[in-house]
Design an enzyme around this catalytic site. Structure first.
Site, mmCIF file in Angstrom:
data_model
loop_
_atom_site.group_PDB
_atom_site.id
_atom_site.type_symbol
_atom_site.label_atom_id
_atom_site.label_comp_id
_atom_site.label_asym_id
_atom_site.label_seq_id
_atom_site.Cartn_x
_atom_site.Cartn_y
_atom_site.Cartn_z
ATOM 1 N N HIS A 87 0.813 -1.217 0.000
ATOM 2 C CA HIS A 87 0.000 0.000 0.000
ATOM 3 C C HIS A 87 0.847 1.268 0.000
ATOM 4 O O HIS A 87 0.351 2.347 -0.307
ATOM 5 C CB HIS A 87 -1.075 -0.003 1.104
ATOM 6 C CG HIS A 87 -0.606 0.320 2.492
ATOM 7 N ND1 HIS A 87 -0.310 -0.646 3.435
ATOM 8 C CD2 HIS A 87 -0.408 1.508 3.116
ATOM 9 C CE1 HIS A 87 0.038 -0.053 4.569
ATOM 10 N NE2 HIS A 87 -0.017 1.243 4.403
ATOM 11 N N ASP A 223 1.145 -7.636 2.292
ATOM 12 C CA ASP A 223 1.305 -6.206 2.018
ATOM 13 C C ASP A 223 2.774 -5.786 1.850
ATOM 14 O O ASP A 223 3.328 -5.098 2.705
ATOM 15 C CB ASP A 223 0.638 -5.429 3.165
ATOM 16 C CG ASP A 223 0.307 -4.000 2.780
ATOM 17 O OD1 ASP A 223 0.847 -3.505 1.775
ATOM 18 O OD2 ASP A 223 -0.492 -3.372 3.500
ATOM 19 N N SER A 660 3.887 2.219 8.564
ATOM 20 C CA SER A 660 3.710 1.225 7.519
ATOM 21 C C SER A 660 5.010 1.053 6.762
ATOM 22 O O SER A 660 5.636 2.035 6.363
ATOM 23 C CB SER A 660 2.627 1.658 6.550
ATOM 24 O OG SER A 660 1.407 1.216 7.037
HETATM 25 N N1 ARG Z 1 -4.805 0.505 7.690
HETATM 26 C C1 ARG Z 1 -3.506 0.532 7.073
HETATM 27 C C2 ARG Z 1 -2.899 1.937 7.260
HETATM 28 O O1 ARG Z 1 -3.486 2.760 7.883
HETATM 29 C C3 ARG Z 1 -3.518 0.108 5.653
HETATM 30 C C4 ARG Z 1 -4.153 1.064 4.702
HETATM 31 C C5 ARG Z 1 -4.134 0.670 3.271
HETATM 32 N N2 ARG Z 1 -5.165 -0.259 2.942
HETATM 33 C C6 ARG Z 1 -6.469 0.043 2.696
HETATM 34 N N3 ARG Z 1 -7.275 -0.930 2.446
HETATM 35 N N4 ARG Z 1 -6.954 1.241 2.660
HETATM 36 O O2 ARG Z 1 -2.186 2.478 6.462
HETATM 37 N N1 ASP Z 2 -1.451 1.327 8.119
HETATM 38 C C1 ASP Z 2 -0.744 2.425 8.759
HETATM 39 C C2 ASP Z 2 0.269 3.076 7.818
HETATM 40 O O1 ASP Z 2 0.107 3.053 6.605
HETATM 41 C C3 ASP Z 2 -0.100 1.963 10.023
HETATM 42 C C4 ASP Z 2 -1.005 2.128 11.199
HETATM 43 O O2 ASP Z 2 -1.782 3.096 11.233
HETATM 44 O O3 ASP Z 2 -0.893 1.313 12.106
HETATM 45 O O4 ASP Z 2 1.184 3.739 8.223
#
Ligand code: ARG
Ligand code: ASP
Length: 725
Positions: A87, A223, A660
């Site tokens: 991502h 990921d 991330s």
């Molecule tokens: N929750 C993770 C973060 O905050 C992954 C985000 C990317 N994936 C998504 N399905 N939006 O970055």
């Molecule tokens: N998914 C988040 C990021 O892209 C990480 C988190 O918020 O725990 O940085």
């Protein structure tokens, strides 16, 4: 009365359960030796503090980078090979994708360095050094100084510090405030600009589970994506050139094939973006009762419309995949945050702390005279600020929800030109607009946008925000459009906007761009979409930005005092500064958890779970054929543990957005995984960490290796790495 009893009971319970704050914290690497090292060692770290961070010789910090603008990445070979999340690489992968070679869908693997793909604008940033510059920055600053004056002086000093730190080098530097401006640190950086795409699994692996599984545990998302940093022949940063050579890092991570067990030491090393751990009860109240609910509701409406259209049309699904993910990510996080704060009784806990604070303040005459009012000030500011906060939330979430307005913003490129602009300026502007139009129309579905506009802008924005904070366009509609009801007027307006705006017709627009002359600006300025855009800008400039900034300035000052006092009050406790996108060390241990009464979640997932979720009817759960074959043949190479491929694991590291892609490291300093998310029950950790519930989610590095080797056949990449047992 009943309420009061309830609160006292909770307060009592809080007092009795002395709050174990085990693995909370994101620590400054420079101060590891001083504050954390003994604790880390006791928990299983085998390295020295110097191995982790040193500015005199190579240390792990030299293998950790800022990837792009908001992620972390790490080096895994002596040829500049870097790994981060899928991502995080998504934008780059998407930019190389087309119908002919759709790398998002099919994945991409370079089989030699010649096949790696150049990414314009993508950078990787190394930290060269950091230093505490508090004394310099605060020299000459007094506490009674006007806040704006203070900021002005500080900016001046910082400019000088940055200039001195970078003089005669190709480095960049920033100075950032810590503890709300009680301390300042200087960061000297080296930015590499030739970063090429090496490999990425198909989205059905890299984004497996999609937004359904996002923020969730148990998780099975692969990921990750891989890039390579290139340098000039002297190993220095350079713009892209075919003559550039793979960067030779000072340090890269060895990769452990041993996996993890419950209780193992884990360390995350990366760039957490933003946390707010020292908010008062008033702030938490505003966030959980006003801001989050409003934003959640707006996004829910947007997502309903997007999802329906995406499900109905595969083309729309592709067009809106990335937009949907963006809207959905924070939406889901806020929901989890609100639930978590409620479950934790966060407001009551804060109130309890505030009571203790007042008690402490009252015991010392000087403190009492200076500080007994701080919480009253807070309360007053948050009370007065609340309507503005709501107006700001609606402005950004509902006001800008329409894609057409965001596109209209681009036309400033033209309206900023004048009769004195050169032909070159005009040509440049035309090219910019051509690019903007291409990017916009590629992923634009007018009916979706129109539905969002109707529901969110004309509906929620109009109905839920007081008139004084609405854009003038609503008054224009009320006056100028015919109809007995406001709904009838809105329908007329909507119809005219979406039929009359020439921004929406790609053909007309391209002609307009090709034949553009400065005198045509009139046509832009009259366009209903541009009028609407201007109406939003006016609202912001005239009614929102100034008061909102004033509130924030007052809060900056209070926050600075508040945290200073808290540190005095709890002088035996080591405080960590809130995340501010600077390099931090997070440490904890591999750990399972109980999300709800009667439910237990193990700390790791395996390929079995991917096969379990496999469902060709559900977009997010379509497992690639090749992966299934490998699974059924048990063709796992050296990457399995007890006959299973481990996919993800959870630990107690206190991470946030920006982490991330961060390396997850074992006690020997070997890479065991890549951080990519948190669990839904724990997303309140940005405001309050709970050791029982907060888990970071790591991609097991052995799953990446298995995919690279067995799924992609890119064994040459494995050969570059240093795998250890
Ligand atoms: N929750 C993770 C973060 O905050 C992954 C985000 C990317 N994936 C998504 N399905 N939006 O970055
Ligand atoms: N998914 C988040 C990021 O892209 C990480 C988190 O918020 O725990 O940085």
């Amino acid at each position: 009365m009943i309420k009061r009893i309830l609160i006292t009971t909770i307060a009592l319970a809080l007092l009795l359960t002395s709050f174990a704050r085990a693995d909370e914290g994101m620590w400054i690497p420079l101060l590891l030796n001083k504050y954390n090292y003994a604790d880390m060692q006791a928990k299983g770290l085998k390295l020295s503090a110097d191995d982790i961070f040193s500015i005199n010789h190579a240390s792990l910090k030299d293998a950790v980078v800022i990837f792009g603008g908001g992620c972390t990445g790490e080096l895994i070979s002596n040829q500049g090979l870097l790994i981060t999340n899928h991502h995080c690489g998504y934008g780059s992968i998407q930019s190389h994708s087309s119908l002919d070679h759709d790398y998002l869908t099919n994945g991409f693997w370079s089989m030699s360095k010649e096949e790696e793909l150049v990414n314009k604008g993508l950078t990787v940033t190394f930290l060269v050094s950091m230093a505490d510059v508090t004394d310099k920055v605060l020299n000459g600053i007094t506490e009674d100084m006007e806040e704006s004056k203070r900021q002005e002086l500080i900016s001046e000093t910082i400019k000088q510090i940055v200039a001195d730190a970078t003089e005669g080098t190709h480095y960049t530097a920033v100075v950032k405030p810590f503890f709300a401006g009680n301390e300042y640190y200087l960061f000297v950086n080296e930015v590499y600009k030739d970063v090429r795409l090496v490999g990425a699994p198909p989205s059905a692996i890299g984004k497996f589970g999609g937004d359904t599984d996002n923020w969730m545990w148990p998780r099975h998302t692969g990921d990750f994506s891989m890039f390579r940093i290139y340098a000039d022949k002297d190993n220095n940063p350079a713009e892209y050139s075919p003559d550039n050579v793979p960067y030779k890092p000072k340090k890269f991570f060895p990769i452990s094939l041993n996996g993890v067990k419950k209780g193992d030491f884990t360390m995350v090393y990366g760039y957490p973006g933003r946390t707010q751990e020292h908010l008062t009860s008033y702030a938490v109240k505003m966030i959980t009762e006003v801001s989050n609910p409003a934003k959640i509701n707006i996004r829910e409406n947007i997502l309903d419309i997007m999802n329906a259209d995406m499900n109905a049309d595969p083309k729309v699904r592709i067009q809106y995949a990335s937009k949907n993910a963006r809207v959905s990510n924070s939406w889901k996080k806020w929901i989890g945050e609100n639930r978590g704060l409620k479950r934790l009784h966060a407001i009551e806990k804060k109130e309890q702390l505030e009571k203790e604070f007042l008690n402490w303040v009252s015991k010392d005459k000087d403190r009492r005279e200076k500080n007994s009012n701080i919480l009253n000030y807070y309360r007053k500011i948050y009370e007065e600020m609340q309507p503005y906060q709501l107006a700001i939330d609606y402005f950004f979430e509902a006001g800008w929800s329409m894609e057409l307005i965001r596109f209209a913003k681009n036309f400033k490129v033209f309206t900023n030109l004048s009769d004195t602009s050169t032909t070159e300026d005009i040509e440049k502007a035309k090219q910019k607009m051509r690019n903007a139009a291409d990017a916009f129309f590629k992923n634009y579905n007018m009916p979706t946008d129109r539905k969002i506009f109707s529901k969110v802008f004309l509906g929620l924005y109009y109905n839920n925000v007081p008139k004084e904070f609405q854009p003038d366009i609503f008054r224009t509609i009320e006056k100028k459009f015919k109809g007995n009801t406001i709904a009838a007027k809105f329908a007329k307006y909507e119809e005219s906007l979406y039929t009359k705006s020439f921004f929406i017709n790609q053909e007309k627009l391209n002609k307009f761009i090709d034949n553009y002359k400065v005198k045509n600006n009139k046509k832009i300025e009259k366009d209903p979409a541009f009028v609407l855009y201007n109406s939003l800008v006016d609202l912001y400039l005239n009614k929102l930005s100034k008061p909102y900034q004033d509130f924030n300035n007052q809060l900056h000052k209070l926050d600075r005092q508040w945290i200073k006092l808290l540190r005095e009050m709890e002088s035996d406790k080591v405080f960590y500064p809130d995340a501010n996108f600077t390099l931090r060390v997070h440490y904890g241990q591999v750990e399972d958890y109980y999300p709800r009464d009667g439910v237990y979640y193990d700390y790791y997932t395996t390929l079995d779970g991917i096969i379990e979720k496999d469902n060709p009817d559900i977009y997010d759960y379509r497992v690639p054929e090749k992966l299934k074959q490998l699974y059924y043949k048990k063709d796992f190479g050296q990457y399995a543990e007890d006959g299973k491929i481990h996919v993800c694991f959870t630990a107690t590291n206190h991470t946030t957005g920006g982490n991330s892609g961060s390396p997850v490291i074992n006690g020997n300093g070997e890479l065991i995984g890549i951080n990519f998310d948190r669990n839904w029950e724990g997303t309140m950790s940005d405001i309050m960490y709970d050791p029982d519930m907060c888990r970071n989610i790591t991609l097991d590095i052995r799953y990446c290796l298995f995919l690279i080797d067995k799924f992609a056949g890119a064994t040459h990449l494995i050969n570059e790495m240093n795998l250890v047992r």
